[in-house]
Write an enzyme that holds these catalytic residues in place. Structure first.
Site: not given
Ligand code: AR6
Length: 178
Positions: A33-35, A118
């Protein structure tokens, strides 16, 4: 003068602000994801700094430099995994926004951009998460006077619409009003 709250649609790693917020996990050692996007864009130096921090409990935050990102800092928040709402998920999510703003204040970050913590891999219901994000930021801003600009960076238009509804400007459908 009140701080501005803005909504933009796009990739948070492209934003040139004092701090972008990461939706991390307790290890702070990267993930999907964003991480994953933030670590890829920042380069391996970010992981090296994260290794020095140890674990971060859910609902808390840690700050690092931004390395190859246009952002000067990354504030790593650990949002809750959604388990149905009975395990303190709302409070833990609000805690992330509070902790991030506190770190922004302490580090003199005038501009900060949040992803929808999240709502991806951790499956928090997105409407509920947007409500908590907007309400908590509004509530906390008086305690973080150094913060002048807060950007909610949504990855897609559907998420931006949720934030617009929470901010009471659902009548303005145009994206990216930064
Ligand atoms: N820019 C902005 N928003 C984004 C991007 C980006 N480049 N990529 C994704 N999103 P998530 P979580 C949005 O899954 O649910 C990781 O493995 C996405 O559409 O990134 O908090 C971590 O290491 C969504 O709306 O984070 C943790 O293990 C939002 O960012 C776990 O995922 C959050 O999605 C955290 O899960």
């Amino acid at each position: 003068m009140t701080a501005s709250l803005e909504i933009t649609v796009g990739d948070i790693t492209r934003l040139q602000v004092d701090a972008i917020v990461n939706a991390a996990n307790e290890s702070l050692l990267g993930g999907g994801g964003v991480d994953g996007a933030i670590h890829r864009a920042a380069g391996p130096e970010l992981l090296a700094e994260c290794r020095t921090l140890g674990r971060c409990p859910t609902g808390e935050a840690r700050i690092t430099r931004g390395y190859r990102l246009p952002a000067r800092h990354v504030i790593h928040c650990v949002g809750p995994v959604w388990h149905g709402g009975g395990r303190g998920e709302d409070e833990l999510l609000a805690g992330c926004y509070c902790a991030a703003l506190r770190l922004a204040q302490e580090n003199g970050c005038a501009g900060i951009a949040f992803p929808a913590i999240s709502t991806g891999i951790y499956r928090f219901p997105p409407d509920r998460a947007a409500g908590i994000a907007v309400a908590t930021v509004k509530e906390m801003l008086p305690e973080a006077p150094a913060v002048r600009r807060v950007i909610f960076c949504c990855f897609d238009e559907a998420m931006a619409e949720r934030y617009r509804a929470e901010m009471g400007d659902a009548s303005q459908p145009s994206p990216g009003k930064t």
